[in-house]
Design an enzyme around this catalytic site. Sequence first.
Site, PDB file in Angstrom:
ATOM      1  CG  PHE A  49      -1.651  -1.240   1.580  1.00 20.35           C
ATOM      2  CD1 PHE A  49      -2.575  -1.741   0.459  1.00 20.35           C
ATOM      3  CD2 PHE A  49      -1.463  -1.975   2.562  1.00 20.35           C
ATOM      4  CE1 PHE A  49      -3.091  -3.208   0.805  1.00 20.35           C
ATOM      5  CE2 PHE A  49      -2.125  -3.224   2.898  1.00 20.35           C
ATOM      6  CZ  PHE A  49      -2.738  -3.736   1.870  1.00 20.35           C
ATOM      7  CB  ILE A  74       2.530  -5.206  -3.595  1.00 14.77           C
ATOM      8  CG1 ILE A  74       1.814  -4.727  -4.787  1.00 14.77           C
ATOM      9  CG2 ILE A  74       4.040  -4.934  -3.491  1.00 14.77           C
ATOM     10  CD1 ILE A  74       1.674  -3.080  -4.515  1.00 14.77           C
ATOM     11  CB  ILE A  96     -10.390  -5.446 -17.218  1.00 20.42           C
ATOM     12  CG1 ILE A  96     -11.316  -4.045 -17.227  1.00 20.42           C
ATOM     13  CG2 ILE A  96     -10.355  -6.308 -15.816  1.00 20.42           C
ATOM     14  CD1 ILE A  96     -10.549  -3.087 -16.081  1.00 20.42           C
ATOM     15  CG  ASN A 152      -7.381 -12.216 -13.812  1.00 16.90           C
ATOM     16  OD1 ASN A 152      -8.512 -12.245 -13.336  1.00 16.90           O
ATOM     17  ND2 ASN A 152      -6.836 -13.019 -13.642  1.00 16.90           N
ATOM     18  N   GLY A 161      -4.796   0.746 -15.089  1.00 21.80           N
ATOM     19  CA  GLY A 161      -4.377   0.441 -13.793  1.00 21.80           C
ATOM     20  C   GLY A 161      -5.288   0.919 -12.954  1.00 21.80           C
ATOM     21  N   GLY A 192      -5.379  -0.197  -9.179  1.00 22.21           N
ATOM     22  CA  GLY A 192      -4.985  -0.521  -7.861  1.00 22.21           C
ATOM     23  C   GLY A 192      -5.284   0.384  -6.991  1.00 22.21           C
ATOM     24  CD  GLU A 193      -1.822   3.535  -6.228  1.00 24.14           C
ATOM     25  OE1 GLU A 193      -1.664   4.666  -5.104  1.00 24.14           O
ATOM     26  OE2 GLU A 193      -1.063   3.671  -7.099  1.00 24.14           O
TER      27      GLU A 193
END
Lengths: 340, 759
Positions: free
Chosen positions: B243, B469, B649, B651, B722, B724-725
């Site tokens: 994170f 991560i 996307i 996956n 992306g 992730g955030e």
Amino acid sequence: MRPFIYEQPADISAAVAIASRFTTDDDQPTRANAQFIAGGTNLADYMKLGVAAPNRLLDLNRLEEPALRQIRVSDDGIRFGALVRMGEAADHGEVKRRYPVIADSLRLAASGQIRNMASLAGNVLQRTRCEYFRETSWACNKRVPGSGCAAMEGFNRQHAVLGASDACIATYHGDFAQALIALDAVIRAEGSRGARKIPFARLHRLPRDTPHIETDLAADEIITAIEVPAMPWARRSRYLKIRDRESYAFALASAAVVLDLDGDSVREARIALGGVATVPWRARAAEAALQGKKLDEASASAAAEAAFADAEPRQHNAFKIELGKRTLVRALLETRDMKV
Amino acid sequence: MDAATPKPRENMGEPLPRIDARLKVTGQAGYPADLPAANITYGALATSDIAKGRVTRLHLDDARAVPGLLDIVTYGDMDKVEKPKFGNSGATSIGPLHDRTIFHDGQIIALAVAETFEAAEEAAQLIRAEYEEEKPTASFDSPGTKTVPAAGKSTILKEDVRAGDFDAAYAAAPVKIDARYSTPTQHHNPIELFSTTALWQGDQLIVHEPSQNVTGWKVELARQLKIDPANVRIVSPFIGGAFGSKGPMTPRTAIVAVAAKRLGRPVRCVTSRMQAFGTQTYRAETRHRIRIGAGKDGRITAFAHEGWEVTSRPDAYVVAGTSATGRMYDYGSVLTHVSLVRADRNTPGYMRSPPETPYVYALENAMDEMAVALGMDPVEFRRINEPKVEPIGKKPFSSRSLIQCYEQAADAFGWAKRDRKVGAMREGDWLIGMGCATAIYPTAAAPCAARVRLTSDGDVRVQCGSHEIGTGVRTVAGQMASERLGVPIGKVNVEMGDNNLPPAPVSGGSISTASVCSAVLKACDAIRAKLYAGATAEGGPLAGSHNEELDFADGKIVAKGGASAKIEDVFKIMQLGAIEEYAEFAPKGATPGALKKLYAGQPEFHGGDQDEDSVKYAFGAEFVEVRINSYTREIRVPRIVGAFAAGRIMNTRTARSQLMGGMIWGIGQALHEATEVDRRYARYVNRDLQDYLVPVNADIQDLQVILVPEIDHAVNPAGVKGLGELGNVGTAAAVASAVYHATGKRIRDLPIRIDQLIA
């Protein structure tokens, strides 16, 4: 963590004998060289943090007396062996049926894993989770008598508004104890001076100017059982716990309520408050305020006012007074509306 | 297909299970502190009990007397190595053992090394310091803070963004709001504790440590230790949550390396949960003032966002989410200003969506207030202010599917059934509130290298010094190779987390999938080209076919006309056993030296608001239902729906999992999470998971993630934005909006707790 000697006494008398050899009459159980351990969910944590530092641990889990692990239901009430785990008692059919307030208080405490480890006697003896007590770098009269109290003017959001003193405002965080004090439970203990009964309400001590003295127990005394008297009307009882998240958090405020109703009106009420006081807290003024009254929002509010009449806020915990009152009102009304 | 494995829609890859899932759930995944090291010793940190002053004396005798103690590293012992540097690879410039000055609570004062973990810990606890103590400054409003403009202090914010004449537009606006918001200090608290294991083999130093940036750390650690970077190897095959906390290296790494060198034995130091609060980074406390002016028709004409952020005395860590908030809507005029407030605290750092989480929280809470002031539906209000170009540089968005996100999320949520009147929705003793907010995160990519090998048996090995991560990057990198080389995922092995592998950028800023997949794609295409050449050569099975007519599928090269050749046969014809390709990817706009900088651990980020042609962002919309007890006012979230569009996307399973985790964290930020600071001493109070609350399972009920199809070829070759955030941006504002709807109380300071609602 400091190195320590670990022993597993075979029975109660052996445990008491070892404890009395390594402790004196003046020793507090939480500060003695030799200390008992059962589930270890509180003591092991505090040993790692350097808050507790016994050099001899007496593990009670091998004690051979079967009664220590039994829940016995009779016409006289319920007797919980001291080593019964929180999870066993919470799931016990007769406990749930006869004393919902006990089952609720256990079910809403900790996590499933901890409830499977923690013993009932250990649970009632759990020590405060005050952040300033938990960490040895802060001043704390409970941990180091006379060192001061960093919580008094510090971040004291979870601290007590009832039963505090100038020396200590640490909250008693347990849940089960609120049910026990409301039900007039009795503790059975054995020590080098023999066996005795202690009314639950006398087990914990107010902090006053000696917050390091937490209970009435001697350092070589073991709780062997917790007895709850028969109380048929305890079927109308519940434990309401209010916290920041849905599970696995200590109470900001909680209420254990047991009601004997005659139609709408209160024949007798038992009330205990958690999360707001320094010790398990019986709210007798609130009970008296309800006696003979019709239980409705107005009388419940009056009882809540009485319960918190002596409350003293600190900088960050003033909300607990209002929250405590509303928790009690809600608990009273929800208990009234239970189908029993 | 179930909720965990969403059916791929247009431009989405299959929901393959993680290729390392079995290792993880069976405990076989080797996290850095689990990796074996012969003749190991154990280190434990001693840290300061004060936040400001000087260590005048250390008492080490009791610690030295602990049986099994081997060494204590403290003041004087680090003099021959360089101080740490603050930057992308370094968490702080404070060299805790270089200087007896105490800059913050919990600063390292010594490292005790012993034969056992227990002895090391006991010795560390027995180290006592004497201090010359000074009164510390804790935070905002404490005496002794120093406030300076943030612009120019960091590459994160070169200058404050602005457009048009805000003052005039705001003065003329018939409807306006002016409100202040705040977010607290937060710590990452990944479940895997922070650790460093240092092993010397002659001149070679091997460090096992959870890291999001093995190449950057290699270079920075070599600089500190004054050794050749080629002699440093950082190994981090699995990371148990990061994170951002494992992005920059902390001073502990060099201290443990020095201890191992002195002792001639490996040293492993795992910090305690409590110590992590002072020895790692955290999310800076922020304050905001937002002013919005709009016409009665709901069109915004003026927007001002001022931010204040707490940082340490020596380091200018800048949060600065104004680049995103200033470009979010069609504002007309924009004024922003960011200030740093220096106090006696450890240096903050990156934490999941570092700029956007606090700044978009303030913006979106303000947008909801403005919708109320206008008497307008908050979704409609955003639709009205949807921009054609971003308001600062007037550049187009490479793609922007925000309205589609709102529509799909609102539909799934049942927004139409919401009664707009405050306090109108109720079930028994529970007040019901519904709210929404926008999520935004810049789309960037950085240079990245990868090596891919395909054998004649169809086995594929992908090597890339990126970091798993928990995002699933190892899986999607493997998936990219599997798709391009026509082999099943089970035949693909992916190696990551080691700077001996081809370098990858820091795993931060949601760039990994785009950067890594673009490099893997390039290497795979080079392998394809070689095999095409073999297959189409004279006398080959596909002689005469052109490359553009060929594709890989099921272990074969397939021509458009239907002819095909088994890859294994093409290998035979070519007299090869394996083909290995090393590829370097550079994003559009990369400078001529960008690849060289990658190897030096300084990856350039491109995209977001930096590109000339367009600005690049991923968007989402989140809808939340809260229930608040009318007596006791506890807040629960029975439902949350988020719809997100983020280009390709890779996956759908790992994408959903990332977004779900973000939304859950967003609920935690809204209702639970805060590091409490004792303002008298500038010390953290709730330094463990007993008192630092995050949501537990029971707090999360009905959570739905919708992946909205979007195609964007402008962002990077992989077409990946992306995400992730993205998921935890906006969530807290949606909760605040729902709390207002239920109670009529506008809570502007996070977290929203009973305290604020019961007063």
